[in-house]
Design an enzyme around this catalytic site. Structure first.
Site, PDB file in Angstrom:
ATOM      1  N   TRP A   1       0.345  -0.807  -0.188  1.00 23.19           N
ATOM      2  CA  TRP A   1      -0.010   0.204   0.256  1.00 23.19           C
ATOM      3  C   TRP A   1       0.823   1.363   0.205  1.00 23.19           C
ATOM      4  O   TRP A   1       2.147   1.148   0.319  1.00 23.19           O
ATOM      5  CB  TRP A   1      -1.466  -0.009   1.227  1.00 23.19           C
ATOM      6  CG  TRP A   1      -2.188   1.105   1.192  1.00 23.19           C
ATOM      7  CD1 TRP A   1      -2.719   2.251   1.771  1.00 23.19           C
ATOM      8  CD2 TRP A   1      -3.590   0.005  -0.130  1.00 23.19           C
ATOM      9  NE1 TRP A   1      -4.084   2.148   0.345  1.00 23.19           N
ATOM     10  CE2 TRP A   1      -4.476   1.207  -0.468  1.00 23.19           C
ATOM     11  CE3 TRP A   1      -3.376  -0.616  -0.280  1.00 23.19           C
ATOM     12  CZ2 TRP A   1      -5.516   0.856  -0.681  1.00 23.19           C
ATOM     13  CZ3 TRP A   1      -4.421  -1.491  -1.169  1.00 23.19           C
ATOM     14  CH2 TRP A   1      -5.516  -0.398  -1.218  1.00 23.19           C
TER      15      TRP A   1
ATOM     16  N   ASP B   1      -0.571  10.704  -0.199  1.00 23.84           N
ATOM     17  CA  ASP B   1      -1.319  11.970  -0.672  1.00 23.84           C
ATOM     18  C   ASP B   1      -2.107  10.955  -0.063  1.00 23.84           C
ATOM     19  O   ASP B   1      -2.705   9.664   0.142  1.00 23.84           O
ATOM     20  CB  ASP B   1      -0.946  12.543  -1.922  1.00 23.84           C
ATOM     21  CG  ASP B   1      -1.653  11.608  -2.912  1.00 23.84           C
ATOM     22  OD1 ASP B   1      -1.026  10.291  -2.811  1.00 23.84           O
ATOM     23  OD2 ASP B   1      -2.104  12.499  -3.701  1.00 23.84           O
TER      24      ASP B   1
ATOM     25  N   GLU C   1      -3.350   8.484  -1.739  1.00 20.57           N
ATOM     26  CA  GLU C   1      -2.360   7.323  -1.897  1.00 20.57           C
ATOM     27  C   GLU C   1      -1.814   6.754  -3.105  1.00 20.57           C
ATOM     28  O   GLU C   1      -1.288   5.225  -3.411  1.00 20.57           O
ATOM     29  CB  GLU C   1      -3.900   5.390  -1.133  1.00 20.57           C
ATOM     30  CG  GLU C   1      -4.310   6.454  -0.294  1.00 20.57           C
ATOM     31  CD  GLU C   1      -5.494   5.051  -0.322  1.00 20.57           C
ATOM     32  OE1 GLU C   1      -6.249   4.754  -0.747  1.00 20.57           O
ATOM     33  OE2 GLU C   1      -5.216   4.506   1.473  1.00 20.57           O
ATOM     34  N   GLU C   2      -1.124   7.834  -4.217  1.00 16.42           N
ATOM     35  CA  GLU C   2      -1.012   7.235  -5.222  1.00 16.42           C
ATOM     36  C   GLU C   2       0.875   7.807  -5.507  1.00 16.42           C
ATOM     37  O   GLU C   2       1.388   7.249  -5.445  1.00 16.42           O
ATOM     38  CB  GLU C   2      -1.871   7.918  -5.871  1.00 16.42           C
ATOM     39  CG  GLU C   2      -3.540   7.317  -6.477  1.00 16.42           C
ATOM     40  CD  GLU C   2      -3.692   7.881  -7.171  1.00 16.42           C
ATOM     41  OE1 GLU C   2      -4.450   6.711  -8.653  1.00 16.42           O
ATOM     42  OE2 GLU C   2      -3.201   9.206  -7.526  1.00 16.42           O
TER      43      GLU C   2
ATOM     44  N   GLU D   1     -19.330   5.438  -5.559  1.00 13.22           N
ATOM     45  CA  GLU D   1     -17.114   6.456  -5.543  1.00 13.22           C
ATOM     46  C   GLU D   1     -17.108   7.391  -7.020  1.00 13.22           C
ATOM     47  O   GLU D   1     -16.863   8.521  -6.460  1.00 13.22           O
ATOM     48  CB  GLU D   1     -16.356   5.143  -5.644  1.00 13.22           C
ATOM     49  CG  GLU D   1     -15.118   6.409  -5.139  1.00 13.22           C
ATOM     50  CD  GLU D   1     -13.344   6.032  -5.530  1.00 13.22           C
ATOM     51  OE1 GLU D   1     -12.834   4.648  -6.246  1.00 13.22           O
ATOM     52  OE2 GLU D   1     -12.653   5.110  -4.170  1.00 13.22           O
TER      53      GLU D   1
END
Ligand SMILES: *[C@@H]1O[C@H](CO)[C@@H](O)[C@H](O)[C@H]1NC(C)=O
Ligand SMILES: *[C@@H]1O[C@H](CO)[C@@H](O)[C@H](O)[C@H]1NC(C)=O
Ligand SMILES: *[C@@H]1O[C@H](CO)[C@@H](O)[C@H](O)[C@H]1NC(C)=O
Ligand SMILES: *[C@@H]1O[C@H](CO)[C@@H](O)[C@H](O)[C@H]1NC(C)=O
Ligand SMILES: *[C@@H]1O[C@H](CO)[C@@H](O)[C@H](O)[C@H]1NC(C)=O
Ligand SMILES: *[C@@H]1O[C@H](CO)[C@@H](O)[C@H](O)[C@H]1NC(C)=O
Ligand SMILES: *[C@@H]1O[C@H](CO)[C@@H](O)[C@H](O)[C@H]1NC(C)=O
Ligand SMILES: *[C@@H]1O[C@H](CO)[C@@H](O)[C@H](O)[C@H]1NC(C)=O
Length: 622
Positions: free
Chosen positions: A148, A204, A207-208, A434
């Site tokens: 992750w 960030d 999550e990238e 989403e």
């Protein structure tokens, strides 16, 4: 929201099923849509929270699950960020009179106290707080071992903000003792983390990318200021809180002269035009704050300029066909950032609704101030709203009432037009996913029933109805003349009075697992075993291994993992196939005794030299 390796993105694209559903009837007025959907959204949030959430059986008490979706994508986890933003909205809702939510808030508090102590791949709570930066956990409150983007440093700050607001409420009710003994220890850990690591890079909110994120910095600033006020009320020290001025100083540096750049301190070809900055502004919103406050409120000139640049980016019909033909004065469907490729980069409900919330906030701040100042920076934002507006002018309620009122009406109508976009893409049952597709007809896609989407609707509806959270900004805030790279060493302790286990600093030793295993392209090797740090033989929680040293002469897979010292573990390797074929287990179970730890050491203290035993896999050719 979620980081994906490119292989997984591809799989998601191939397998993504688009939910076909009737849309919300367009004949329904916006007022009536908002009233109905607000209630559906609140129920949607509660249905995703354990222990009784009807959509998330298996979630522990107080655990906020991101979405019930378990495949394509699997969001059946709890994220610290999503949960905290959701709870902030539930605390607002509670303070606006929905007293039934108190049990949910209390459950969240106890769940977070325990989660803070869970050792995870980001680290441990003791001695240095690193474990608090872990982005997500399993819904039973155990660690998640998979690959992750970690750590993510906004989570602790957002959790502190939500808990501080609730604590201030309890103090206003005379319940200071409860705050001091039960809630403050949780908050204190999160403030320590923010004060210690604000000047360190992390992933960030999407999550990238790993760097400095505006959203993270802005929320850290708020947490440290809010925390300082609470500490004062409790007559307790907050060393971390003294970092706030330097965080504020750093926050100003995201401005590039035209807009707030979402991520800095990273190597990227992105523009930095990103929903990050508008979501930050609504998260720190204070209706009484001056628009010039360096906390960069929604009505700040730089926030307005960034908003205009961001929204206009998505007016491009080549980027978002669904926005073709919408007049430049109306709201459009909004996504995360123009370079987005996750699920092909579609509009998100929470961002489109966030834009509406941002504009309701702006209108409310103007109303409170009784004045609207148009400067060179914000002029483009204003001229789209009101073409004849001149720059370098202030419109006050008293001296220029007509223009003042027209600007507020225009901002409000603009906000409504974003809500109308969401209405167009809300299915008849009101369930908010989403995303919705960027091509007509804009069908919902990606994770169904996203908790954050529902929460964003409730929050937007509160602001639309003129309901605001308590103030936190000091009108006299100034930015230090010189920015400095600083940090305050944090103090961390388990919040035992709130139910955290009374853990002690763990003694771990890092083990380097090395196995020779010849694999085909697309096949991966995982490590699992009978301890929680190895995933307890559960494939969903196995430790991914790296292949960066793999070569024809040495087919090496490795993983470097801190394990509780002294324990004897049973472990083995597993092959993950490329097209969803069954995993292949090794034919043996191995045993390792983890050596004694060396305090403070992260050096490798033991290394295995293994070779795969058992049958091998073959590509599924997908
Ligand atoms: C969950 O349901 C149980 C059994 O009905 C009830 O006792 C408990 O109070 C509920 N908890 C919450 C947080 O609603
Ligand atoms: C640390 O703070 C300094 C001073 O504000 C800033 O120049 C630098 O970019 C910051 N670095 C990180 C990683 O936050
Ligand atoms: C507004 O003021 C700024 C700074 O004083 C100046 O540079 C700018 O040209 C002015 N803009 C207009 C439209 O008058
Ligand atoms: C802010 O400054 C004003 C005027 O200088 C002063 O009266 C006020 O007490 C200050 N407020 C705070 C919160 O410091
Ligand atoms: C937690 O453990 C420490 C010793 O490890 C002890 O001093 C402390 O009293 C314990 N706290 C609670 C609440 O049991
Ligand atoms: C794991 O397996 C080892 C080796 O068989 C054993 O000594 C150990 O007690 C087991 N651990 C657990 C938690 O069951
Ligand atoms: C390894 O241990 C697990 C858990 O006890 C067991 O299910 C599995 O069959 C064992 N594998 C072998 C090859 O003995
Ligand atoms: C793994 O491969 C290397 C390089 O060929 C070899 O030196 C080593 O002995 C192998 N390990 C095992 C356990 O076979």
């Amino acid at each position: 929201m979620m980081l994906r390796s490119s292989r997984l993105v591809l799989a998601s694209l191939l397998l993504a099923s688009h939910v076909a559903a009737a849309e919300w009837p367009q004949s329904v007025s916006l007022d009536s849509f908002v009233a109905t959907e607000q209630n559906i959204a609140l129920q949607g949030v509660l249905a995703n929270i354990g222990p009784n959430g009807t959509k998330v059986p298996g979630a522990a008490a107080g655990i906020v699950v991101a979405s019930p979706s378990k495949t394509n994508p699997n969001y059946f986890y709890t994220w610290t960020r999503d949960a905290a933003l959701t709870l902030k909205t539930l605390v607002d809702e509670f303070m606006f009179g929905n007293t039934a939510l108190q049990v949910v808030i209390e459950n969240y508090i106890h769940a977070q106290a325990a989660l803070q102590t869970v050792t995870n791949p980001s680290g441990t709570l003791l001695p240095s707080g690193l474990g608090l930066g872990e982005p997500k956990y399993n819904v039973d409150g155990t660690r998640y071992n998979g690959n992750w983007g970690r750590p993510q440093r906004d989570g602790p700050a957002l959790r502190a903000i939500a808990l501080i607001q609730y604590s201030n409420y309890l103090i206003s009710q005379g319940d200071t003792d409860k705050v001091k003994t039960i809630i403050w220890p949780i908050i204190a850990n999160d403030l320590s983390y923010s004060g210690q690591y604000w000047n360190t890079t992390g992933f960030d909110l999407w999550e990238e990318v790993s760097g400095s994120s505006f959203f993270t910095t802005q929320n850290q600033y708020r947490a440290l200021v809010d925390g300082g006020s609470l500490a004062e009320a409790l007559n307790t020290p907050c060393t971390a809180c003294a970092q706030a001025p330097q965080v504020l100083c750093f926050m100003q540096s995201y401005w590039n002269g035209a807009y707030l750049v979402a991520n800095t301190n990273l190597a990227t070809s992105r523009s930095g035009i990103d929903a990050n900055t508008l979501l930050g502004a609504i998260s720190v919103f204070d209706v009484n704050a001056p628009c010039t406050s360096p906390s960069l409120q929604p009505c700040h000139s730089r926030s307005l300029a960034s908003f205009k640049v961001f929204v206009d980016t998505f007016r491009n019909p080549d980027l978002y066909p669904i926005n073709a033909g919408i007049p430049p004065t109306d709201g459009v469907a909004l996504g995360r950032y123009p370079e987005d490729t996750y699920y092909t980069g579609n509009p998100w409900y929470l961002i489109t609704l966030g834009a509406a919330e941002f504009l309701y906030d702006v209108a409310a701040q103007w109303t409170t101030q009784g004045a609207i100042t148009v400067d060179a920076t914000s002029h483009p934002f204003f001229s789209a709203l009101y073409p004849s507006i001149t720059a370098n002018a202030t419109y006050t309620k008293r001296c220029k009432p007509i223009t003042f009122q027209k600007l507020i009406a225009a901002a409000t109508a603009y906000a409504d037009s974003f809500v109308a976009i969401a209405q167009n893409h809300t299915p008849a049952d009101g369930a908010l996913a989403e995303q919705f597709l960027k091509t007509a007809p804009g069908t919902p896609t990606s994770a169904e029933r996203l908790t954050w989407s529902f929460a964003s609707f409730v929050s937007m509806a509160h602001r639309r109805a003129g309901k605001f959270p308590p103030s936190w900004v000091s009108p006299n805030t100034t930015v230090p003349a010189t920015c400095e790279a600083t940090s305050a060493k944090g103090v961390y302790a388990p919040a035992t009075a709130a139910g955290a286990p009374n853990i002690t600093a763990p003694c771990t030793s890092t083990v380097l697992f090395v196995v020779n295993a010849t694999t085909y392209y697309g096949e991966n090797i995982y490590l699992t075993g009978n301890s929680s740090d190895l995933g307890g033989w559960d494939l969903a929680n196995a430790q991914p291994m790296q292949s960066s040293k793999y070569s024809a002469t040495r087919p090496e897979w490795f993983a470097q993992i801190p394990l509780t010292a002294g324990q004897t573990v049973s472990y083995g390797y597993v092959r993950q196939e490329d097209c969803g074929q069954p995993w292949i287990w090794e034919a043996v179970n191995r045993t390792l005794t983890v050596p004694a730890c060396v305090e403070g050491s992260t050096e490798v203290l033991a290394e295995t030299d293994d070779a795969w035993v058992g049958s091998v896999g073959s590509s599924g050719g997908c």
